[in-house]
Motif scaffolding. Sequence first.
Motif, PDB file in Angstrom:
ATOM      1  N   VAL A 114     -28.959  23.360 -32.595  1.00  8.22           N
ATOM      2  CA  VAL A 114     -28.639  24.627 -33.255  1.00  8.22           C
ATOM      3  C   VAL A 114     -29.657  25.686 -32.818  1.00  8.22           C
ATOM      4  O   VAL A 114     -30.864  25.441 -32.796  1.00  8.22           O
ATOM      5  N   GLY A 115     -29.150  26.869 -32.471  1.00 11.31           N
ATOM      6  CA  GLY A 115     -29.982  27.941 -31.953  1.00 11.31           C
ATOM      7  C   GLY A 115     -29.905  28.070 -30.447  1.00 11.31           C
ATOM      8  O   GLY A 115     -30.466  29.009 -29.865  1.00 11.31           O
ATOM      9  N   SER A 159     -29.770  11.740 -35.390  1.00 14.16           N
ATOM     10  CA  SER A 159     -30.797  11.106 -34.559  1.00 14.16           C
ATOM     11  C   SER A 159     -31.549  12.081 -33.664  1.00 14.16           C
ATOM     12  O   SER A 159     -31.782  11.819 -32.472  1.00 14.16           O
ATOM     13  N   GLY A 160     -31.959  13.208 -34.220  1.00  8.53           N
ATOM     14  CA  GLY A 160     -32.861  14.106 -33.517  1.00  8.53           C
ATOM     15  C   GLY A 160     -32.216  15.240 -32.752  1.00  8.53           C
ATOM     16  O   GLY A 160     -31.014  15.291 -32.539  1.00  8.53           O
ATOM     17  N   ASP A 161     -33.090  16.182 -32.350  1.00  7.91           N
ATOM     18  CA  ASP A 161     -32.698  17.433 -31.690  1.00  7.91           C
ATOM     19  C   ASP A 161     -31.679  18.185 -32.547  1.00  7.91           C
ATOM     20  O   ASP A 161     -30.629  18.626 -32.069  1.00  7.91           O
ATOM     21  N   ILE A 162     -32.032  18.350 -33.799  1.00  9.25           N
ATOM     22  CA  ILE A 162     -31.209  19.161 -34.702  1.00  9.25           C
ATOM     23  C   ILE A 162     -31.264  20.610 -34.243  1.00  9.25           C
ATOM     24  O   ILE A 162     -30.250  21.308 -34.243  1.00  9.25           O
ATOM     25  N   TYR A 163     -32.440  21.045 -33.837  1.00  6.67           N
ATOM     26  CA  TYR A 163     -32.620  22.402 -33.323  1.00  6.67           C
ATOM     27  C   TYR A 163     -32.792  22.366 -31.810  1.00  6.67           C
ATOM     28  O   TYR A 163     -33.133  21.329 -31.237  1.00  6.67           O
ATOM     29  N   ASP A 164     -32.586  23.516 -31.174  1.00  6.08           N
ATOM     30  CA  ASP A 164     -32.793  23.598 -29.731  1.00  6.08           C
ATOM     31  C   ASP A 164     -34.232  23.932 -29.384  1.00  6.08           C
ATOM     32  O   ASP A 164     -34.673  23.700 -28.269  1.00  6.08           O
ATOM     33  N   SER A 165     -34.951  24.486 -30.372  1.00  6.57           N
ATOM     34  CA  SER A 165     -36.316  24.930 -30.117  1.00  6.57           C
ATOM     35  C   SER A 165     -37.229  24.500 -31.248  1.00  6.57           C
ATOM     36  O   SER A 165     -36.825  24.458 -32.413  1.00  6.57           O
ATOM     37  N   SER A 166     -38.484  24.199 -30.898  1.00  4.80           N
ATOM     38  CA  SER A 166     -39.459  23.855 -31.928  1.00  4.80           C
ATOM     39  C   SER A 166     -39.805  25.060 -32.792  1.00  4.80           C
ATOM     40  O   SER A 166     -40.359  24.910 -33.882  1.00  4.80           O
ATOM     41  N   ALA A 167     -39.477  26.260 -32.305  1.00  3.19           N
ATOM     42  CA  ALA A 167     -39.645  27.486 -33.092  1.00  3.19           C
ATOM     43  C   ALA A 167     -38.262  28.051 -33.391  1.00  3.19           C
ATOM     44  O   ALA A 167     -37.893  29.132 -32.940  1.00  3.19           O
ATOM     45  N   ALA A 168     -37.483  27.309 -34.171  1.00  7.00           N
ATOM     46  CA  ALA A 168     -36.100  27.703 -34.468  1.00  7.00           C
ATOM     47  C   ALA A 168     -36.057  29.011 -35.243  1.00  7.00           C
ATOM     48  O   ALA A 168     -36.927  29.288 -36.087  1.00  7.00           O
ATOM     49  N   THR A 169     -35.051  29.820 -34.955  1.00  4.53           N
ATOM     50  CA  THR A 169     -34.899  31.094 -35.649  1.00  4.53           C
ATOM     51  C   THR A 169     -34.546  30.869 -37.117  1.00  4.53           C
ATOM     52  O   THR A 169     -34.091  29.790 -37.513  1.00  4.53           O
TER      53      THR A 169
END
Length: 389
Positions: free
Chosen positions: A11-12, A46-56
């Motif tokens: 997501v993102g 199982s992980g990578d819910i967001y595309d970035s470690s600094a999700a918007t």
Amino acid sequence: MKFIHTSDWHVGKTLKGRNRLDEHKAVLAEIVALTRAHDVDAIVISGDIYDSSAATADAQRLVVNTLMTMASDGVEVIAIAGNHDHGGTFEAYRPLMGRAGIQLFGQARARDKGGVYTFAARSDDSPVNVAAIPFLSQRYAIRAAQLIAPGDNVPARNVGSYDQWVRNIVTHLGEGYDPAGVNILTAHLTCTGGTFGGGERVAQSIFEYHVPAAIFPIETHYVALGHLHRRQELPAAAPVHYSGAPLPVDFGEEDNTPVVVLVETEPGKPAKVTDLPITAGRRLRTLEGSVEELRAQVDAAGDDWLRVRVKQSTYAGLRDDILEVLPNALEIHIHPDFTATSSGKVSSAQVASKTPAELFADFCAHVGSDDKRVKALFDTLHDELTSTR
């Protein structure tokens, strides 16, 4: 008991500058609808819910609302951090999300310190144990193994391989299984022999980051993996599955079939696995042909995001002509067959012997352009710049 396995939401994620939050909103709404339609006991992400470690903020709002909706329906929500997620943030919000019925795992834990989450399935009261292994970097895998199973990691063994450290953690968590219950393991990692989907971070997927599927104990009813974006099952003593990404994140994934996995299992019986197609979100497609041939493919392209390979020489205005008929084209390239193939070097003497117009003509030939208007424009600009007036 029944649960849904999904991963790699990303997501993102933007695609060539295009925001896809509305697509993710539709995909996550479809996943919520599937949890309701199949009356599942749990969902394992199982992980990578967001595309970035600094999700918007918008990406986080969408994910949190989705998870809270599932939890409010009485579904057990278990989610681990992937290599794109920020494990520390998952840990920071773990107590708060736990109050809402959402189990977040940002770091690997010992089985008696939350590394195995246990609950009773609402459908049949089966005891369920979920061992969780978020993404482990090479450095953190050693640290985590030393903290979780110190007896198996004496200093003399610190030269062990990545797969050995992960194996130690898997073995330790597996000791928390209940023989009379349903035992699930979820991890975000690369299994040897797995097929890449096309959009993974290669640096965190190859080299030392492989582990064999054989490390998972046979007592595991289902191994729910994330990280590889293609839906697949790997041969092993236990059922080892990647659910794949429910929305393709890059054109390398255009041939993937987006699904979530419905798993039905009970103590003492093998898991029954069913793929549930995800139909929301726009698909990715590659089109090839001349400009006229591409015009004929407009109807087939529909609402898909497009990568276009033009099978003719370039000319001024070609990109605009394509975007006029294919506004969803995010990439436009000249097919290699229609670019110059010469790779020979030109000597300084050869350059000095040619006029600017001849050199520009050579360049146009090299890039596959035979547009007379471009050459005429060059001549005009050259005259203006070299004029003594």
